[in-house]
Design an enzyme around this catalytic site. Structure first.
Site, PDB file in Angstrom:
ATOM      1  N   SER A 124       0.857  -1.201   0.000  1.00  0.00           N
ATOM      2  CA  SER A 124       0.000   0.000   0.000  1.00  0.00           C
ATOM      3  C   SER A 124       0.884   1.239   0.000  1.00  0.00           C
ATOM      4  O   SER A 124       1.984   1.222   0.560  1.00  0.00           O
ATOM      5  CB  SER A 124      -0.874   0.022   1.255  1.00  0.00           C
ATOM      6  OG  SER A 124      -1.535   1.266   1.354  1.00  0.00           O
ATOM      7  N   TYR A 131      -1.937  -1.136  10.297  1.00  0.00           N
ATOM      8  CA  TYR A 131      -2.083  -1.313   8.855  1.00  0.00           C
ATOM      9  C   TYR A 131      -0.846  -0.788   8.115  1.00  0.00           C
ATOM     10  O   TYR A 131      -0.229  -1.507   7.319  1.00  0.00           O
ATOM     11  CB  TYR A 131      -3.334  -0.591   8.362  1.00  0.00           C
ATOM     12  CG  TYR A 131      -3.555  -0.731   6.875  1.00  0.00           C
ATOM     13  CD1 TYR A 131      -4.059  -1.920   6.345  1.00  0.00           C
ATOM     14  CD2 TYR A 131      -3.241   0.303   5.993  1.00  0.00           C
ATOM     15  CE1 TYR A 131      -4.253  -2.068   4.985  1.00  0.00           C
ATOM     16  CE2 TYR A 131      -3.426   0.162   4.634  1.00  0.00           C
ATOM     17  CZ  TYR A 131      -3.941  -1.018   4.124  1.00  0.00           C
ATOM     18  OH  TYR A 131      -4.114  -1.165   2.762  1.00  0.00           O
TER      19      TYR A 131
END
Ligand SMILES: NC(=O)c1ccc[n+]([C@@H]2O[C@H](COP(=O)([O-])OP(=O)(O)OC[C@H]3O[C@@H](n4cnc5c(N)ncnc54)[C@H](OP(=O)(O)O)[C@@H]3O)[C@@H](O)[C@H]2O)c1
Length: 267
Positions: A150, A164
């Site tokens: 990401s 995350y």
């Protein structure tokens, strides 16, 4: 190899985790349409069956539902693939979850969940499938592992998504580490770092800030299916035989423009 075949995936076999929806489904669709026998997996057996039926209209898609947040689920999936295939050309480690909370409330179970499914599973599933990946690998056309990271693992995330963003930064570094050690086995390992894509994971953010999000992207829009499919096909085709250990932002320019946007308020 003629230039016209450089991006061909026809006849290959792939496993896409989290292939029931979102980015995994985009990649699985791209593979199936390119002639790849594509296995998908996620926890929800109904969603898996629906994706299998939909993608089965254009090619071969086989759903093997498992919980990849557990080691038992990872081992069971690898065993099922090994029972059906003697070789695996492509593994896409895409299944993932998000967790954002203010720091004072940030729950330990968020760390446990995300470190398991977003990070540890990437390693354990890769490890479990190495015999099949090695069987498919050759010097001219290596087997491929594509990890979905990401841009939140590269830049400061907007939300308080501590576990995350840390898990995604770790996925990027694990990608480089695996690439170094698996190069001798003719297995290329790369990562895609998506920017914003319209999926269930990003839905809560887009519901309140789609316009702001679009303005923050230099290309001025949210990612489309073909943006993700194009990157996945590149990483899994002969076109990228000599590319390993890289992290490719597919983000409309967010990462490369980060400095100017902060410095000059251009977002
Ligand atoms: N959307 C974005 O803008 C964006 C941006 C950057 C990175 N990413 C990354 O892209 C990947 C895909 O995300 P997405 O946006 O497509 O999200 P999504 O729509 O929520 O899809 C996540 C997929 O992972 C599966 N999954 C989650 N937990 C699992 C588990 N324990 N075991 C097996 N499968 C599991 C889900 O299926 P089940 O719920 O049925 O298990 C689903 O198929 C993730 O790694 C995410 O971090 C997304």
């Amino acid at each position: 190899m003629p230039t016209s075949s450089l991006f061909s995936l026809s006849g290959k076999t792939a496993l896409v985790t989290g292939g029931s929806r979102g980015i995994g489904l985009m990649i699985a669709r791209g593979f199936v349409e390119a002639g790849v026998k594509t296995y998908i997996s996620s926890r929800d057996a109904k969603a898996c069956a629906a994706a299998e039926a939909e993608l089965g209209k254009t090619g071969t898609c086989i759903a093997l539902p498992h919980d990849l947040g557990t080691t038992a689920g990872v081992k069971a999936l690898a065993a099922e693939v090994a029972a059906r295939e003697t070789r695996l050309d492509i593994l896409v480690n895409n299944a993932g979850a998000a967790w954002a909370e203010p720091i004072d409330q940030y729950a330990e179970k968020g760390w446990d969940k995300l470190m398991a499914v977003n990070l540890k599973t990437v390693f354990l599933l890769t490890q479990a499938l190495l015999p099949l990946l090695r069987a498919a690998a050759s010097e001219d056309d290596p087997a491929r592992i594509v990890n979905i990271g990401s841009i939140d693992g590269i830049l400061q995330p907007t939300l308080e998504s501590y576990a995350y963003s840390a898990s995604k930064a770790a996925v990027h570094h694990l990608t480089r580490n695996l690439a170094k050690h698996l190069a001798r086995d003719n297995i290329n390992v790369n990562a895609i770092a998506p920017g914003p894509f319209d999926t269930k994971m990003l839905a809560p953010v887009l519901a309140v800030g789609r316009k702001q999000m679009e303005r923050a992207v230099p290309r001025g829009r949210i990612g489309r299916d073909e943006d993700m499919i194009g990157a996945a096909i590149f990483y899994c085709s002969r076109a990228s035989s000599y590319v390993t250990g890289t992290v490719l932002p597919v983000d409309g320019g967010i990462v490369s423009a980060a400095y100017t946007q902060i410095e000059f308020g251009l977002s």
